[in-house]
Design a protein around this motif. Sequence first.
Motif: not given
Length: 204
Positions: A27-30, A65, A102-104, A106
Motif C-alpha cells: 500500500v502506497n500512502f501519505t 509504502s 491512500v491514492g485519493l 482519506s
Amino acid sequence: MFATVRSLACAAAASLFLAQGAQAATVNFTIDSVGLGTETCNPVPGNDNSCNFGIADQLGVTASSVTTPASQTFRLFNIVASGNDQGDPDSFSFTTTVEILVGLVSYEFTALASIVNWGPSQGNNLNPGASLTWGPVLATAGAPLLVNFLSGGPFDPETGPDYIGADIRIEAVSVVPLPGGVLLLLSAIAGLFGLSRRRRNLPA
C-alpha cells in the motif's frame, strides 16, 4: 464412497491453498496530517496547576509504502517537558487523529493519549516513571492499513528538555487472491454435485 472422498479431498486442498495464498499487500500512502484534540490536565492539588508540557516536531506530509508482513514506524510528535513542576507528578490526556491518504481516499485513525507520572524538574528533566499509553484505535471502515499507536517512556537528550515520543506503526492489510477464492467455490460446488450424484445412484 470414492466420489465422496475425492470431493472432500478437493475441498480440503482448496482450503489449504486459500489459507496459504494470502498475498503480501503493498500500500502506497501519505501521512497527510496530525490533529490534536482537547487536552485535559489533572495537576496534583497544591501543585502549580499546570502540566508543564508542550507538543513539538509535529509531522508534516510523509509519503511511503508498506508491504505485509513488514511494518514501518513513524514519529508523529514529541511531548516536551516545559517549566519546573513543583510537587508530585501530574497526569494529562489528549486525543490524536492521524489522516492518511491512500491514492485519493482519506482514512482517519484516532486514539486517546494518556500521560502519567509527568513531573518536570529543574532543567526540564522528566520523572523516569513518566509514560505514554494509548486507548483503542478508532479507524475509518475499510482502511487498507492497520495503525497502532505505540506506548513509550521519556527520552533524555544530551541537550534540551526531556520528552516522550509519540509514534505509530503502520502495516498493510493482507489480501486473499481471487483465484484462490474461485477455486474454493468450485471445489465446494463439485463436492455437492458428487454427493448428490451418489445419493441418486443408491438403491431405493
